[in-house]
Design a protein around this motif. Structure first.
Motif, PDB file in Angstrom:
ATOM      1  N   PRO A 153       7.094  13.406  12.612  1.00  0.00           N
ATOM      2  CA  PRO A 153       7.791  12.169  12.887  1.00  0.00           C
ATOM      3  C   PRO A 153       7.020  10.884  13.410  1.00  0.00           C
ATOM      4  N   TYR A 154       5.652  11.304  13.501  1.00  0.00           N
ATOM      5  CA  TYR A 154       4.792  10.124  14.149  1.00  0.00           C
ATOM      6  C   TYR A 154       3.642   9.902  13.277  1.00  0.00           C
ATOM      7  N   SER A 155       3.885  10.585  12.111  1.00  0.00           N
ATOM      8  CA  SER A 155       2.737  10.357  11.016  1.00  0.00           C
ATOM      9  C   SER A 155       2.695   8.878  10.425  1.00  0.00           C
ATOM     10  N   ASP A 156       1.580   8.093  10.763  1.00  0.00           N
ATOM     11  CA  ASP A 156       1.741   6.525  10.381  1.00  0.00           C
ATOM     12  C   ASP A 156       1.684   6.401   8.893  1.00  0.00           C
ATOM     13  N   GLU A 157       1.209   7.023   8.008  1.00  0.00           N
ATOM     14  CA  GLU A 157       1.253   7.073   6.644  1.00  0.00           C
ATOM     15  C   GLU A 157       2.657   7.235   6.118  1.00  0.00           C
ATOM     16  N   LEU A 158       3.356   8.446   6.730  1.00  0.00           N
ATOM     17  CA  LEU A 158       4.659   8.553   6.520  1.00  0.00           C
ATOM     18  C   LEU A 158       5.547   7.325   6.823  1.00  0.00           C
ATOM     19  N   LEU A 159       5.426   6.947   8.208  1.00  0.00           N
ATOM     20  CA  LEU A 159       6.209   5.731   8.797  1.00  0.00           C
ATOM     21  C   LEU A 159       6.162   4.563   7.694  1.00  0.00           C
ATOM     22  N   HIS A 160       5.012   4.299   7.399  1.00  0.00           N
ATOM     23  CA  HIS A 160       4.854   3.254   6.443  1.00  0.00           C
ATOM     24  C   HIS A 160       5.716   3.437   5.241  1.00  0.00           C
ATOM     25  N   LEU A 161       5.663   4.465   4.675  1.00  0.00           N
ATOM     26  CA  LEU A 161       6.158   4.898   3.323  1.00  0.00           C
ATOM     27  C   LEU A 161       7.834   4.565   3.530  1.00  0.00           C
ATOM     28  N   LEU A 162       8.244   5.331   4.795  1.00  0.00           N
ATOM     29  CA  LEU A 162       9.678   5.226   5.082  1.00  0.00           C
ATOM     30  C   LEU A 162      10.130   3.925   5.353  1.00  0.00           C
ATOM     31  N   ALA A 163       9.471   3.091   6.108  1.00  0.00           N
ATOM     32  CA  ALA A 163       9.928   1.807   6.629  1.00  0.00           C
ATOM     33  C   ALA A 163      10.013   0.907   5.390  1.00  0.00           C
ATOM     34  N   CYS A 164       9.127   0.944   4.396  1.00  0.00           N
ATOM     35  CA  CYS A 164       9.091  -0.025   3.163  1.00  0.00           C
ATOM     36  C   CYS A 164      10.585   0.553   2.380  1.00  0.00           C
ATOM     37  N   ALA A 165      10.664   2.033   2.178  1.00  0.00           N
ATOM     38  CA  ALA A 165      11.933   2.470   1.396  1.00  0.00           C
ATOM     39  C   ALA A 165      12.993   2.057   2.347  1.00  0.00           C
TER      40      ALA A 165
ATOM     41  N   PRO B 255      11.619 -11.495   3.348  1.00  0.00           N
ATOM     42  CA  PRO B 255      11.461 -11.119   2.053  1.00  0.00           C
ATOM     43  C   PRO B 255      12.334 -10.326   1.214  1.00  0.00           C
ATOM     44  N   GLU B 256      12.637 -10.464  -0.201  1.00  0.00           N
ATOM     45  CA  GLU B 256      13.714  -9.541  -0.770  1.00  0.00           C
ATOM     46  C   GLU B 256      12.997  -8.041  -0.724  1.00  0.00           C
ATOM     47  N   LYS B 257      11.929  -7.851  -1.113  1.00  0.00           N
ATOM     48  CA  LYS B 257      11.200  -6.776  -1.287  1.00  0.00           C
ATOM     49  C   LYS B 257       9.788  -6.429  -0.386  1.00  0.00           C
ATOM     50  N   MET B 258       9.711  -5.373   0.060  1.00  0.00           N
ATOM     51  CA  MET B 258       8.431  -4.900   0.614  1.00  0.00           C
ATOM     52  C   MET B 258       7.486  -4.185  -0.310  1.00  0.00           C
ATOM     53  N   PRO B 259       6.318  -4.385  -0.650  1.00  0.00           N
ATOM     54  CA  PRO B 259       5.489  -3.421  -1.509  1.00  0.00           C
ATOM     55  C   PRO B 259       5.039  -2.367  -0.605  1.00  0.00           C
ATOM     56  N   TYR B 260       4.914  -1.094  -1.544  1.00  0.00           N
ATOM     57  CA  TYR B 260       4.822   0.395  -0.940  1.00  0.00           C
ATOM     58  C   TYR B 260       3.206   0.527  -0.400  1.00  0.00           C
TER      59      TYR B 260
ATOM     60  N   GLN C  76      -1.055  -2.995   2.278  1.00  0.00           N
ATOM     61  CA  GLN C  76      -1.990  -4.098   2.518  1.00  0.00           C
ATOM     62  C   GLN C  76      -1.014  -5.224   2.729  1.00  0.00           C
ATOM     63  N   LEU C  77      -1.991  -6.209   3.234  1.00  0.00           N
ATOM     64  CA  LEU C  77      -1.317  -7.682   3.459  1.00  0.00           C
ATOM     65  C   LEU C  77      -1.094  -8.507   2.326  1.00  0.00           C
ATOM     66  N   PRO C  78      -0.437  -9.267   1.949  1.00  0.00           N
ATOM     67  CA  PRO C  78      -0.312 -10.167   0.950  1.00  0.00           C
ATOM     68  C   PRO C  78      -1.496 -11.229   0.659  1.00  0.00           C
ATOM     69  N   LEU C  79      -1.789 -11.718  -0.286  1.00  0.00           N
ATOM     70  CA  LEU C  79      -2.903 -12.455  -0.452  1.00  0.00           C
ATOM     71  C   LEU C  79      -3.164 -13.717   0.382  1.00  0.00           C
ATOM     72  N   THR C  80      -1.813 -14.318   0.635  1.00  0.00           N
ATOM     73  CA  THR C  80      -1.449 -15.607   1.480  1.00  0.00           C
ATOM     74  C   THR C  80      -1.895 -15.318   3.018  1.00  0.00           C
TER      75      THR C  80
END
Length: 551
Positions: free
Chosen positions: A276-288, A328-333, A336-340
């Motif tokens: 439940p605390y894996s940072d990689e997994l949390l990033h994927l789930l948050a975006c999903a 924003p409407e969508k978050m990339p999976y 990385q930060l956006p270029l701006t």
């Protein structure tokens, strides 16, 4: 964001030692996240306390955040107080990350430095596990796997044509290799050549109809070809077939490409229960969650990532964006930060640099220390944008002090950082007269590097004589052959297993023949033939992947 745990403590119990005591109580009660926050706060107050750093690393490992754990362990392997625990802990973390070569290297180093150490029997078992994973399968299959291993870096470096060619050669050795056919389909998709990718995926399914990799390859290929409904059917079949964490992550990455966040959430539900605390997994789930319209769940997960790692720039930015008036409407999976945002952060860093070295040094660790500068530099060093991390190393090159050194050592402890960036960080530490030794992952292997500005005449004379002898033995003549031989001699000098000159000469000569295509085996009568051949393969792979001899 206020730390939730720290907000519950009174000021008089917030000393470093008190925080450690409270962390111990939380650990005993099973409150791992609260213990981690307290230990991190304690280490901030006493950054030189290696015991606290070790406890924090163990807390990260218990939460399955192995990369964050290694960032604390690897720089402290040389510590006389906690070096033994850090070295064995790194080996365990590498094994958990699936980096068996690095895990084995760490275990071998542990047995060399601590032959009677507390974890020596466990280190032997770990080496056996790594060797067993390497030796399974037929000889033809192993040759095919080696060629596929060479294709993976090409695919990651956005060279799909080369990757497809290498995988094709692997299939010529092991043509019934479903995994290689699946990978070929993904490489062809990157070219892009969707029709050929479908053919490769079909071949993979013919070899193993229930192979999740083959099903995902077919789903992604059909989606790229425009058959969205059929592709969705294959993706759902892959999701229902998942049996391991690796398979789950593959389905998730395929779902990312097909914009199917609901499938990703369903697949990761069981994995999240275990980690439940894996940072990689949390990033994927948050975006999903966010892309599936579950904004509150996404915000909750990004806040949790910030509690686990307050320096996570991506989570901080996405949390801010999700809570803004115009999210924003969508978050990339991709993490990385956006270029701006990247350009905005670089602008802030440039304005700080323009203030001058003295002001910058004071901002970093003087009386007017600015946490914003440290956070900016840490983000820049971890950025995947071209040139950003190198620019941050050059900024640190103008500075001195504990924090500057710690940031550079953090680059060495990051197994995912580019090898070229690690060379620049080592050079900067050399200029700072920080000599090491340093433990770092280079070319996919754990290595030990000693940085010194003082020349050692005896060592230099020995290395010159060794190179001269090897030049005669290998008959290296032209400039490229000599550069290759020098790279092999240099790499072999850093390996503890090659202290004996005869064994080192045989290993370097064999590695040279491997890289020049002249042969890859020793005579059957050669003592310790298998060991020397294994060392030569490692040496050749390190030099080939490093590529410095080609410059």
């Amino acid at each position: 964001m206020q730390n939730e745990t720290m907000g519950q403590l009174l000021p008089f119990v917030q000393s470093a030692q008190a925080l450690k005591r409270f962390a111990g109580k939380h650990t005993a009660q099973g409150n791992d996240l609260q213990a981690l926050e307290l230990l991190r706060r304690s280490l901030q107050q006493e950054p030189e306390d290696d015991e606290t750093a070790l406890a924090l690393a163990e807390a990260y490992a218990s939460l399955q955040c192995y990369a964050l754990s290694n960032r604390l362990l690897i720089p402290r392997i040389t510590s006389p107080e906690v070096g033994e625990q850090c070295l064995f802990g790194t080996a365990c973390n590498m094994m958990s990350l699936g980096m068996t070569d690095c895990a084995r290297d760490c275990a071998v180093m542990y047995l060399h430095d601590y032959p009677d150490g507390e974890w020596a029997p466990d280190a032997v078992d770990l080496i056996d596990d790594c060797e067993g994973a390497e030796e399974t399968g037929s000889q033809a299959l192993r040759r095919a796997e080696k060629r596929v291993e060479r294709a993976l870096p090409a695919l990651e470096a956005d060279r799909p044509e080369l990757a497809a060619r290498l995988i094709g050669r692997a299939l010529s050795v092991g043509h019934r290799n479903s995994a290689a056919s699946s990978l070929l389909a993904f490489a062809l998709l990157a070219k892009p050549d969707a029709k050929a990718a479908v053919q490769a995926a079909r071949h993979a399914l013919h070899q193993a109809k229930d192979d999740v990799r083959a099903i995902c390859a077919m789903a992604a290929s059909l989606h790229a070809l425009g058959s969205k409904n059929t592709a969705r059917g294959f993706l759902e079949k892959a999701a229902s077939t998942v049996q391991s964490e690796d398979e789950a992550m593959l389905v998730c990455h395929t779902a990312c490409e097909m914009d199917a966040p609901d499938v990703m959430i369903a697949v990761l539900r069981e994995t999240e229960e275990d980690a439940p605390y894996s940072d990689e997994l949390l990033h994927l789930l948050a975006c999903a969650n966010y892309n599936n319209g579950q904004r509150e769940a996404a915000v909750r997960r990004w806040k949790l990532i910030r509690r686990i790692n307050p320096m996570d720039a991506v989570a901080e930015y996405r949390l801010r964006a999700a809570e803004s008036d115009a999210p924003p409407e969508k978050m990339p999976y991709n993490c990385q930060l956006p270029l701006t945002e990247t350009l905005a952060r670089l602008g802030r860093l440039r304005r700080m640099v323009e203030e001058g070295a003295e002001t910058l040094q004071a901002r970093l660790d003087g009386e007017t220390a600015d946490d914003g500068l440290e956070a900016l530099l840490r983000w820049a060093l971890e950025s995947d944008e071209t040139g950003v991390a190198q620019a941050a190393v050059r900024v640190l090159l103008a500075l001195r002090g504990r924090k500057a050194e710690a940031l550079l050592k953090g680059v060495l402890a990051d197994y995912s950082a580019d090898d070229g960036l690690k060379h620049e960080a080592l050079a900067a530490l050399c200029v700072m007269d920080v000599r090491g030794p340093f433990y770092l992952v280079i070319g996919g292997r754990m290595s030990i590097v000693q940085v010194s500005r003082v020349s050692k005449r005896e060592g230099d004379a020995h290395e010159k004589a060794f190179f001269s002898a090897m030049k005669t033995r290998t008959k290296a003549e032209n400039e490229s052959e000599i550069r290759l031989l020098k790279a092999l001699c240099g790499a072999s000098a850093r390996r503890r297993e090659l202290t004996a000159t005869p064994a080192r000469m045989k290993t370097v000569a064999l590695a040279y023949r491997m890289l020049t295509g002249e042969g890859c085996a020793l005579s059957r009568q050669t003592p310790q033939r298998r060991r020397l051949e294994r060392l030569a393969r490692r040496l050749a792979r390190e030099v080939r992947e490093n590529g410095m001899h080609q410059l």
